[in-house]
Design a protein around this motif. Structure first.
Motif, PDB file in Angstrom:
ATOM      1  N   THR A  28      -8.819  -9.887  22.620  1.00 15.51           N
ATOM      2  CA  THR A  28      -8.106  -9.423  23.540  1.00 15.51           C
ATOM      3  C   THR A  28      -8.637  -8.510  24.675  1.00 15.51           C
ATOM      4  N   PHE A  29      -9.731  -8.648  25.058  1.00 14.75           N
ATOM      5  CA  PHE A  29     -10.569  -7.805  25.836  1.00 14.75           C
ATOM      6  C   PHE A  29      -9.765  -7.812  27.288  1.00 14.75           C
ATOM      7  N   ARG A  30      -9.074  -9.099  27.739  1.00 11.90           N
ATOM      8  CA  ARG A  30      -8.517  -9.253  28.907  1.00 11.90           C
ATOM      9  C   ARG A  30      -7.441  -8.104  28.990  1.00 11.90           C
ATOM     10  N   ARG A  31      -6.950  -7.856  28.096  1.00 13.77           N
ATOM     11  CA  ARG A  31      -5.560  -6.789  28.007  1.00 13.77           C
ATOM     12  C   ARG A  31      -5.959  -5.549  28.283  1.00 13.77           C
ATOM     13  N   TYR A  32      -7.423  -5.076  28.158  1.00 21.85           N
ATOM     14  CA  TYR A  32      -7.609  -3.714  28.225  1.00 21.85           C
ATOM     15  C   TYR A  32      -8.254  -3.217  29.618  1.00 21.85           C
ATOM     16  N   ALA A  33      -7.438  -2.149  29.951  1.00 24.50           N
ATOM     17  CA  ALA A  33      -8.451  -1.331  31.122  1.00 24.50           C
ATOM     18  C   ALA A  33      -9.587  -0.696  30.384  1.00 24.50           C
ATOM     19  N   MET A  34     -10.556  -0.581  31.243  1.00 22.23           N
ATOM     20  CA  MET A  34     -11.932  -0.170  30.788  1.00 22.23           C
ATOM     21  C   MET A  34     -12.328   1.081  31.766  1.00 22.23           C
ATOM     22  N   GLY A  35     -13.146   2.044  30.986  1.00 24.80           N
ATOM     23  CA  GLY A  35     -13.485   3.233  31.822  1.00 24.80           C
ATOM     24  C   GLY A  35     -14.990   3.536  31.322  1.00 24.80           C
ATOM     25  N   TRP A  36     -15.595   4.323  32.235  1.00 22.55           N
ATOM     26  CA  TRP A  36     -16.842   4.995  31.979  1.00 22.55           C
ATOM     27  C   TRP A  36     -16.681   6.483  32.017  1.00 22.55           C
ATOM     28  N   PHE A  37     -17.104   7.198  31.224  1.00 22.33           N
ATOM     29  CA  PHE A  37     -16.942   8.672  31.047  1.00 22.33           C
ATOM     30  C   PHE A  37     -18.459   9.081  30.796  1.00 22.33           C
ATOM     31  N   ARG A  38     -18.720  10.241  31.052  1.00 20.08           N
ATOM     32  CA  ARG A  38     -20.114  10.886  30.610  1.00 20.08           C
ATOM     33  C   ARG A  38     -20.146  12.157  30.011  1.00 20.08           C
ATOM     34  N   GLN A  39     -21.166  12.545  29.316  1.00 20.29           N
ATOM     35  CA  GLN A  39     -21.124  13.996  28.805  1.00 20.29           C
ATOM     36  C   GLN A  39     -22.484  14.694  29.005  1.00 20.29           C
ATOM     37  N   ALA A  40     -22.401  15.505  29.815  1.00 20.56           N
ATOM     38  CA  ALA A  40     -23.897  16.250  29.567  1.00 20.56           C
ATOM     39  C   ALA A  40     -24.126  17.383  28.570  1.00 20.56           C
ATOM     40  N   PRO A  41     -25.363  17.891  28.341  1.00 20.93           N
ATOM     41  CA  PRO A  41     -25.397  18.933  27.114  1.00 20.93           C
ATOM     42  C   PRO A  41     -24.521  20.169  27.635  1.00 20.93           C
ATOM     43  N   GLY A  42     -23.771  20.584  26.805  1.00 21.76           N
ATOM     44  CA  GLY A  42     -23.089  21.748  26.858  1.00 21.76           C
ATOM     45  C   GLY A  42     -21.734  21.571  27.865  1.00 21.76           C
ATOM     46  N   LYS A  43     -21.287  20.399  27.934  1.00 25.05           N
ATOM     47  CA  LYS A  43     -20.461  20.024  28.989  1.00 25.05           C
ATOM     48  C   LYS A  43     -19.374  19.230  28.288  1.00 25.05           C
ATOM     49  N   GLU A  44     -18.131  19.196  28.641  1.00 23.60           N
ATOM     50  CA  GLU A  44     -17.047  18.318  28.274  1.00 23.60           C
ATOM     51  C   GLU A  44     -17.290  16.855  28.810  1.00 23.60           C
ATOM     52  N   ARG A  45     -16.792  15.940  28.080  1.00 27.48           N
ATOM     53  CA  ARG A  45     -16.878  14.635  28.558  1.00 27.48           C
ATOM     54  C   ARG A  45     -15.894  14.347  29.882  1.00 27.48           C
ATOM     55  N   GLU A  46     -16.475  13.812  30.734  1.00 23.07           N
ATOM     56  CA  GLU A  46     -15.866  13.577  32.450  1.00 23.07           C
ATOM     57  C   GLU A  46     -15.598  12.346  32.596  1.00 23.07           C
ATOM     58  N   PHE A  47     -14.552  12.251  33.415  1.00 18.15           N
ATOM     59  CA  PHE A  47     -14.385  10.687  33.846  1.00 18.15           C
ATOM     60  C   PHE A  47     -15.418  10.347  34.821  1.00 18.15           C
ATOM     61  N   VAL A  48     -15.723   8.954  35.032  1.00 15.53           N
ATOM     62  CA  VAL A  48     -16.720   8.493  36.028  1.00 15.53           C
ATOM     63  C   VAL A  48     -16.111   7.439  36.870  1.00 15.53           C
ATOM     64  N   ALA A  49     -15.618   6.441  36.200  1.00 18.08           N
ATOM     65  CA  ALA A  49     -15.187   5.179  36.683  1.00 18.08           C
ATOM     66  C   ALA A  49     -14.174   4.406  35.675  1.00 18.08           C
ATOM     67  N   ALA A  50     -13.285   3.885  36.270  1.00 22.11           N
ATOM     68  CA  ALA A  50     -12.482   2.800  35.561  1.00 22.11           C
ATOM     69  C   ALA A  50     -12.000   1.673  36.359  1.00 22.11           C
ATOM     70  N   ILE A  51     -11.507   0.603  35.673  1.00 27.46           N
ATOM     71  CA  ILE A  51     -11.174  -0.514  36.226  1.00 27.46           C
ATOM     72  C   ILE A  51      -9.826  -1.106  35.350  1.00 27.46           C
ATOM     73  N   SER A  52      -8.895  -1.589  36.307  1.00 28.57           N
ATOM     74  CA  SER A  52      -7.728  -2.128  35.425  1.00 28.57           C
ATOM     75  C   SER A  52      -7.874  -3.208  34.589  1.00 28.57           C
ATOM     76  N   TRP A  53      -6.975  -3.612  33.608  1.00 27.06           N
ATOM     77  CA  TRP A  53      -6.964  -4.938  32.974  1.00 27.06           C
ATOM     78  C   TRP A  53      -7.292  -6.071  34.000  1.00 27.06           C
ATOM     79  N   SER A  54      -6.733  -6.124  34.970  1.00 24.80           N
ATOM     80  CA  SER A  54      -6.598  -7.098  36.017  1.00 24.80           C
ATOM     81  C   SER A  54      -7.853  -7.387  36.806  1.00 24.80           C
ATOM     82  N   GLY A  55      -8.613  -6.138  36.665  1.00 28.36           N
ATOM     83  CA  GLY A  55      -9.614  -5.959  37.605  1.00 28.36           C
ATOM     84  C   GLY A  55      -9.367  -5.971  39.039  1.00 28.36           C
ATOM     85  N   GLY A  56      -8.171  -5.813  39.348  1.00 23.79           N
ATOM     86  CA  GLY A  56      -7.509  -5.543  40.876  1.00 23.79           C
ATOM     87  C   GLY A  56      -7.655  -4.091  41.190  1.00 23.79           C
ATOM     88  N   SER A  57      -7.723  -3.372  40.313  1.00 25.33           N
ATOM     89  CA  SER A  57      -7.883  -1.832  40.655  1.00 25.33           C
ATOM     90  C   SER A  57      -9.046  -1.116  40.206  1.00 25.33           C
TER      91      SER A  57
END
Length: 124
Positions: A28-57
């Motif tokens: 069911t991969f096609r149904r999922y929105a996907m995102g990249w997050f990152r976490q540096a030492p001593g910091k909280e996880r933060e948003f980097v980039a995301a793409i909608s399930w359709s790839g359109g956004s």
């Protein structure tokens, strides 16, 4: 749920490039929105980039706009993060997330499944 495996991290000099990959398993991969997050030492996880399930956004954190590009290949069940003009402050563990019902792409709690992460280190 899907299982996610990130790859492509490594050590690069400032100004260099890396391409991260996130391979998913499950039908069911096609149904999922996907995102990249990152976490540096001593910091909280933060948003980097995301793409909608359709790839359109696509969505980006301000600090990566113009440098990073997210894309997906549903036939390969893979999402990519092309990172150019890397800076030492981009050093972090990068995580891939998948979400079926993402209300806020910048919120890690809206993503249901996560990979183990891949280390990116940018030297000055």
């Amino acid at each position: 749920q899907v299982q996610l495996v990130e790859s492509g991290g490594g050590l690069v000099q400032a100004g260099g490039s890396l391409r991260l990959s996130c391979a998913a398993s499950g039908r069911t991969f096609r149904r999922y929105a996907m995102g990249w997050f990152r976490q540096a030492p001593g910091k909280e996880r933060e948003f980097v980039a995301a793409i909608s399930w359709s790839g359109g956004s696509t969505y980006y954190a301000d600090f990566v706009k113009g440098r990073f590009t997210i894309s997906r290949d549903d036939a390969r069940k893979t999402v990519y993060l092309q990172m150019n003009s890397l800076k030492p402050e981009d050093t972090a563990v990068y995580y891939c997330g998948a979400g079926l019902d993402v209300g806020s792409y910048e919120s890690s709690s809206d993503f249901d499944s996560w990979g183990q992460g891949t280390q990116v280190t940018v030297s000055s």
